[in-house]
Design a protein around this motif. Sequence first.
Motif, PDB file in Angstrom:
ATOM      1  N   ASN A 136      -6.322  13.909  15.316  1.00 45.47           N
ATOM      2  CA  ASN A 136      -5.136  14.457  15.932  1.00 45.47           C
ATOM      3  C   ASN A 136      -3.855  14.551  14.974  1.00 45.47           C
ATOM      4  OD1 ASN A 136      -3.860  11.923  16.145  1.00 45.47           O
ATOM      5  ND2 ASN A 136      -4.491  11.780  18.156  1.00 45.47           N
ATOM      6  N   SER A 137      -2.767  15.175  15.261  1.00 41.76           N
ATOM      7  CA  SER A 137      -1.830  15.592  14.337  1.00 41.76           C
ATOM      8  C   SER A 137      -1.095  14.097  14.183  1.00 41.76           C
ATOM      9  CB  SER A 137      -0.823  16.533  15.068  1.00 41.76           C
ATOM     10  OG  SER A 137      -0.482  16.104  16.113  1.00 41.76           O
ATOM     11  N   ARG A 138      -0.906  13.217  15.159  1.00 38.99           N
ATOM     12  CA  ARG A 138      -0.520  11.899  14.986  1.00 38.99           C
ATOM     13  C   ARG A 138      -1.217  11.206  14.047  1.00 38.99           C
ATOM     14  NH1 ARG A 138       0.590   8.617  20.108  1.00 38.99           N
ATOM     15  NH2 ARG A 138       2.650  10.035  20.229  1.00 38.99           N
ATOM     16  N   GLU A 139      -2.364  10.902  14.137  1.00 38.92           N
ATOM     17  CA  GLU A 139      -3.306  10.296  13.198  1.00 38.92           C
ATOM     18  C   GLU A 139      -3.177  11.033  11.845  1.00 38.92           C
ATOM     19  OE1 GLU A 139      -5.889   7.364  11.690  1.00 38.92           O
ATOM     20  OE2 GLU A 139      -4.721   7.640  13.538  1.00 38.92           O
ATOM     21  N   TRP A 140      -3.185  12.310  11.624  1.00 39.70           N
ATOM     22  CA  TRP A 140      -2.985  12.998  10.341  1.00 39.70           C
ATOM     23  C   TRP A 140      -1.608  12.577   9.793  1.00 39.70           C
ATOM     24  CZ3 TRP A 140       0.083  16.618   7.826  1.00 39.70           C
ATOM     25  CH2 TRP A 140      -0.354  17.236   6.600  1.00 39.70           C
ATOM     26  N   ARG A 141      -0.411  12.563  10.557  1.00 40.02           N
ATOM     27  CA  ARG A 141       0.907  12.178  10.017  1.00 40.02           C
ATOM     28  C   ARG A 141       0.609  10.604   9.363  1.00 40.02           C
ATOM     29  NH1 ARG A 141       3.033  15.803  13.816  1.00 40.02           N
ATOM     30  NH2 ARG A 141       4.154  17.531  12.545  1.00 40.02           N
ATOM     31  N   ARG A 142       0.253   9.949  10.168  1.00 40.65           N
ATOM     32  CA  ARG A 142      -0.057   8.307  10.009  1.00 40.65           C
ATOM     33  C   ARG A 142      -0.683   8.304   8.455  1.00 40.65           C
ATOM     34  NH1 ARG A 142      -3.191   4.363   9.399  1.00 40.65           N
ATOM     35  NH2 ARG A 142      -5.025   5.326  10.209  1.00 40.65           N
ATOM     36  N   LEU A 143      -1.775   9.306   8.337  1.00 43.28           N
ATOM     37  CA  LEU A 143      -2.557   8.987   7.161  1.00 43.28           C
ATOM     38  C   LEU A 143      -1.752   9.611   5.794  1.00 43.28           C
ATOM     39  CD1 LEU A 143      -5.911  10.138   8.109  1.00 43.28           C
ATOM     40  CD2 LEU A 143      -5.217   7.594   7.483  1.00 43.28           C
ATOM     41  N   TYR A 144      -1.033  10.532   6.146  1.00 47.97           N
ATOM     42  CA  TYR A 144      -0.437  11.414   4.854  1.00 47.97           C
ATOM     43  C   TYR A 144       1.038  11.130   4.594  1.00 47.97           C
ATOM     44  CZ  TYR A 144      -4.971  13.397   4.485  1.00 47.97           C
ATOM     45  OH  TYR A 144      -6.078  13.632   4.203  1.00 47.97           O
ATOM     46  N   GLU A 145       1.709  10.486   5.458  1.00 48.54           N
ATOM     47  CA  GLU A 145       3.163  10.055   5.552  1.00 48.54           C
ATOM     48  C   GLU A 145       3.579   8.835   5.344  1.00 48.54           C
ATOM     49  OE1 GLU A 145       4.822  14.200   8.038  1.00 48.54           O
ATOM     50  OE2 GLU A 145       5.158  11.955   8.972  1.00 48.54           O
ATOM     51  N   GLN A 146       2.615   7.963   4.778  1.00 48.47           N
ATOM     52  CA  GLN A 146       2.672   6.551   4.808  1.00 48.47           C
ATOM     53  C   GLN A 146       3.712   6.414   3.416  1.00 48.47           C
ATOM     54  OE1 GLN A 146      -0.828   4.585   3.564  1.00 48.47           O
ATOM     55  NE2 GLN A 146      -1.947   6.497   3.845  1.00 48.47           N
ATOM     56  N   GLU A 147       4.075   5.127   3.469  1.00 52.29           N
ATOM     57  CA  GLU A 147       4.936   4.765   2.383  1.00 52.29           C
ATOM     58  C   GLU A 147       4.288   4.189   1.404  1.00 52.29           C
ATOM     59  OE1 GLU A 147       8.652   1.651   1.660  1.00 52.29           O
ATOM     60  OE2 GLU A 147       8.817   3.173   3.269  1.00 52.29           O
ATOM     61  N   TRP A 148       4.294   4.752   0.174  1.00 54.59           N
ATOM     62  CA  TRP A 148       3.212   4.016  -0.822  1.00 54.59           C
ATOM     63  C   TRP A 148       4.086   3.020  -1.487  1.00 54.59           C
ATOM     64  CZ3 TRP A 148      -1.728   5.288  -0.222  1.00 54.59           C
ATOM     65  CH2 TRP A 148      -1.771   6.529   0.114  1.00 54.59           C
ATOM     66  N   ARG A 149       3.335   1.744  -1.741  1.00 57.46           N
ATOM     67  CA  ARG A 149       3.913   0.451  -2.371  1.00 57.46           C
ATOM     68  C   ARG A 149       3.052   0.199  -3.628  1.00 57.46           C
ATOM     69  NH1 ARG A 149       3.231  -1.545   2.905  1.00 57.46           N
ATOM     70  NH2 ARG A 149       4.965  -0.747   4.174  1.00 57.46           N
ATOM     71  N   PRO A 150       4.046  -0.266  -4.453  1.00 57.12           N
ATOM     72  CA  PRO A 150       2.791  -0.553  -5.824  1.00 57.12           C
ATOM     73  C   PRO A 150       1.810  -1.603  -5.407  1.00 57.12           C
ATOM     74  CG  PRO A 150       5.103  -1.124  -6.132  1.00 57.12           C
ATOM     75  CD  PRO A 150       4.965  -0.390  -4.981  1.00 57.12           C
ATOM     76  N   SER A 151       0.820  -1.638  -5.990  1.00 55.03           N
ATOM     77  CA  SER A 151      -0.056  -2.782  -6.030  1.00 55.03           C
ATOM     78  C   SER A 151       0.429  -3.990  -6.655  1.00 55.03           C
ATOM     79  CB  SER A 151      -1.636  -2.536  -6.355  1.00 55.03           C
ATOM     80  OG  SER A 151      -1.534  -2.348  -7.584  1.00 55.03           O
ATOM     81  N   PRO A 152      -0.196  -5.204  -6.445  1.00 52.10           N
ATOM     82  CA  PRO A 152       0.219  -6.284  -7.330  1.00 52.10           C
ATOM     83  C   PRO A 152      -0.096  -6.134  -8.793  1.00 52.10           C
ATOM     84  CG  PRO A 152      -0.993  -7.149  -5.310  1.00 52.10           C
ATOM     85  CD  PRO A 152      -1.092  -5.534  -5.244  1.00 52.10           C
ATOM     86  N   ARG A 153      -1.368  -5.152  -9.129  1.00 49.36           N
ATOM     87  CA  ARG A 153      -1.780  -5.250 -10.315  1.00 49.36           C
ATOM     88  C   ARG A 153      -0.439  -4.065 -11.129  1.00 49.36           C
ATOM     89  NH1 ARG A 153      -7.406  -2.507 -11.977  1.00 49.36           N
ATOM     90  NH2 ARG A 153      -7.170  -2.352 -13.918  1.00 49.36           N
ATOM     91  N   ASP A 154      -0.022  -3.142 -10.190  1.00 49.78           N
ATOM     92  CA  ASP A 154       0.905  -2.240 -10.861  1.00 49.78           C
ATOM     93  C   ASP A 154       2.244  -3.130 -11.220  1.00 49.78           C
ATOM     94  OD1 ASP A 154      -0.780  -0.183 -10.625  1.00 49.78           O
ATOM     95  OD2 ASP A 154       0.142   0.480  -8.541  1.00 49.78           O
ATOM     96  N   LEU A 155       2.593  -4.030 -10.197  1.00 50.47           N
ATOM     97  CA  LEU A 155       3.686  -4.922 -10.381  1.00 50.47           C
ATOM     98  C   LEU A 155       3.653  -5.748 -11.733  1.00 50.47           C
ATOM     99  CD1 LEU A 155       6.295  -5.872  -9.352  1.00 50.47           C
ATOM    100  CD2 LEU A 155       5.170  -7.673  -8.390  1.00 50.47           C
ATOM    101  N   LEU A 156       2.490  -6.266 -11.862  1.00 47.58           N
ATOM    102  CA  LEU A 156       2.344  -7.074 -13.038  1.00 47.58           C
ATOM    103  C   LEU A 156       2.330  -6.251 -14.607  1.00 47.58           C
ATOM    104  CD1 LEU A 156      -0.361  -9.508 -11.777  1.00 47.58           C
ATOM    105  CD2 LEU A 156       1.999  -9.886 -12.210  1.00 47.58           C
ATOM    106  N   ARG A 157       2.091  -5.046 -14.454  1.00 44.43           N
ATOM    107  CA  ARG A 157       2.020  -4.074 -15.505  1.00 44.43           C
ATOM    108  C   ARG A 157       3.529  -3.683 -15.665  1.00 44.43           C
ATOM    109  NH1 ARG A 157       0.299  -0.785 -19.075  1.00 44.43           N
ATOM    110  NH2 ARG A 157       0.419   1.232 -19.107  1.00 44.43           N
ATOM    111  N   GLU A 158       4.274  -3.339 -14.665  1.00 41.35           N
ATOM    112  CA  GLU A 158       5.702  -3.135 -14.941  1.00 41.35           C
ATOM    113  C   GLU A 158       6.391  -4.121 -15.448  1.00 41.35           C
ATOM    114  OE1 GLU A 158       9.171  -2.425 -11.762  1.00 41.35           O
ATOM    115  OE2 GLU A 158       7.147  -1.367 -11.294  1.00 41.35           O
ATOM    116  N   ILE A 159       6.256  -5.404 -14.917  1.00 40.69           N
ATOM    117  CA  ILE A 159       6.756  -6.689 -15.431  1.00 40.69           C
ATOM    118  C   ILE A 159       6.430  -6.828 -16.995  1.00 40.69           C
ATOM    119  CG2 ILE A 159       7.009  -8.958 -15.528  1.00 40.69           C
ATOM    120  CD1 ILE A 159       6.530  -9.001 -12.191  1.00 40.69           C
ATOM    121  N   GLY A 160       5.104  -6.619 -17.390  1.00 38.64           N
ATOM    122  CA  GLY A 160       4.989  -6.777 -18.937  1.00 38.64           C
ATOM    123  C   GLY A 160       5.489  -5.862 -19.601  1.00 38.64           C
ATOM    124  N   GLN A 161       5.679  -4.604 -19.173  1.00 35.97           N
ATOM    125  CA  GLN A 161       6.440  -3.502 -19.838  1.00 35.97           C
ATOM    126  C   GLN A 161       7.652  -3.640 -19.877  1.00 35.97           C
ATOM    127  OE1 GLN A 161       5.612   0.386 -17.830  1.00 35.97           O
ATOM    128  NE2 GLN A 161       6.886   1.659 -19.346  1.00 35.97           N
TER     129      GLN A 161
END
Length: 107
Positions: free
Chosen positions: A16-41
Amino acid sequence: MTLWPDWYVPKQTAVNSREWRRLYEQEWRPSPRDLLREIGQRYHEECEAYDRTVCTGPITRDGIMPRTHEELGRVNPNARAVMTRLHRQYPQLSWLELMRAISDYRG
């Protein structure tokens, strides 16, 4: 407030539209792996920026190298200061995790 106008949300979907919005309007957070790469950079970029103001040696794949012991004596305290600053900014990471992120980084 929604990011998607009502006419854009598919009506004939398996969800349904509520479920669709929940799936596609979520806030994306970096993964721990992305965080470690960013720190190294960040570590490598900050150290290299300082090294280029101090060092007069050759430029290798690892960046500019110190030519004299005096240059090396200026570079090392800066590298430790950058490491300390990163550790204070990310207290949830241990020194070992920070060092591993820095050594694993391949720019």
